[in-house]
Design a protein around this motif. Structure first.
Motif, PDB file in Angstrom:
ATOM      1  N   PRO A 174       4.289  -4.712 -10.216  1.00  0.00           N
ATOM      2  CA  PRO A 174       3.899  -3.327 -10.524  1.00  0.00           C
ATOM      3  C   PRO A 174       3.526  -2.560  -9.254  1.00  0.00           C
ATOM      4  CG  PRO A 174       2.160  -4.858 -11.173  1.00  0.00           C
ATOM      5  CD  PRO A 174       3.316  -5.688 -10.710  1.00  0.00           C
ATOM      6  N   PRO A 199       1.282  -0.169  -6.918  1.00  0.00           N
ATOM      7  CA  PRO A 199      -0.155   0.067  -6.796  1.00  0.00           C
ATOM      8  C   PRO A 199      -0.521   1.382  -7.481  1.00  0.00           C
ATOM      9  CG  PRO A 199       0.814  -0.461  -4.664  1.00  0.00           C
ATOM     10  CD  PRO A 199       1.942  -0.273  -5.626  1.00  0.00           C
ATOM     11  N   GLU A 200      -1.714   1.476  -7.985  1.00  0.00           N
ATOM     12  CA  GLU A 200      -2.153   2.678  -8.683  1.00  0.00           C
ATOM     13  C   GLU A 200      -2.042   3.897  -7.773  1.00  0.00           C
ATOM     14  OE1 GLU A 200      -5.880   4.260 -11.301  1.00  0.00           O
ATOM     15  OE2 GLU A 200      -5.361   2.145 -11.203  1.00  0.00           O
ATOM     16  N   GLY A 201      -1.470   4.952  -8.297  1.00  0.00           N
ATOM     17  CA  GLY A 201      -1.328   6.199  -7.572  1.00  0.00           C
ATOM     18  C   GLY A 201      -0.175   6.221  -6.586  1.00  0.00           C
ATOM     19  N   SER A 210       3.923   6.232  -6.013  1.00  0.00           N
ATOM     20  CA  SER A 210       5.220   6.416  -6.655  1.00  0.00           C
ATOM     21  C   SER A 210       6.238   5.489  -6.013  1.00  0.00           C
ATOM     22  CB  SER A 210       5.676   7.870  -6.485  1.00  0.00           C
ATOM     23  OG  SER A 210       5.961   8.110  -5.114  1.00  0.00           O
ATOM     24  N   ARG A 238       1.987   2.875   4.319  1.00  0.00           N
ATOM     25  CA  ARG A 238       1.832   1.897   3.230  1.00  0.00           C
ATOM     26  C   ARG A 238       2.369   0.510   3.618  1.00  0.00           C
ATOM     27  NH1 ARG A 238      -0.963   4.165  -0.740  1.00  0.00           N
ATOM     28  NH2 ARG A 238      -0.243   6.169  -1.458  1.00  0.00           N
TER      29      ARG A 238
END
Length: 163
Positions: A6, A8-10, A12, A21
């Motif tokens: 998945p 990471p939160e926030g 795209s 990143r």
């Protein structure tokens, strides 16, 4: 192709390709910053950072075959040979064919190389100070990096395209 991992939160899908990143870039930037500090600190010893790593192994292990030295440092012979040649020219190490195996070259410290160890004792303290980390943070970071290295080595072994 999308991964089962998945996001990471926030973040795209497009955000995944941002330079800030990338853990590899953070490690690369930290490595370059370390090299800058080491360049200043090691200038007093007359050696470079890669040469310092060679000396650390030899101070710890003593005489070693070039192949074993390369394994410790994760360097191939094409990278290691010029380093050893410069250290030999500086009078810090001596390379000689092994009497037991003519194919093997042994590397040993000279008296000057052994003596350099005393002067190098200040280097780790100066680097530690430059990090602005406390002892526990340094140990934790090193442990995490060791685990990361082991995981990446294992992942590379599992990838059939790397063989």
């Amino acid at each position: 192709m999308t991964s089962a991992i998945p996001l990471p939160e926030g973040v795209s899908e497009e955000g995944l390709l941002r330079l800030d990143r990338q853990i590899c870039f953070s490690l690369h930037a930290a490595s370059r910053a370390f090299n800058g500090v080491y360049r200043v600190v090691l200038k007093e010893l007359g050696i470079t950072y890669p040469q310092y790593l060679v000396m650390l192994v030899l101070w710890e292990q003593g005489e070693l075959p070039v192949k074993k030295l390369g394994e410790y440092l994760r360097l191939d012979s094409g990278t290691l040979s010029p380093l050893l040649k410069r250290l030999e020219a500086a009078g810090l190490v001596r390379r000689e064919r092994s009497a037991r195996d003519e194919r093997s070259v042994e590397v040993r410290l000279t008296e000057e190389g052994t003596a350099l160890r005393e002067r190098a004792l200040a280097v780790p303290r100066r680097i530690f100070s430059a990090t602005a980390f406390d002892v526990d943070e340094i140990h934790d970071l090193r442990d995490r990096l060791d685990r990361l290295t082991a995981a990446l080595d294992e992942a590379a072994l599992q990838d059939p395209t790397t063989h």
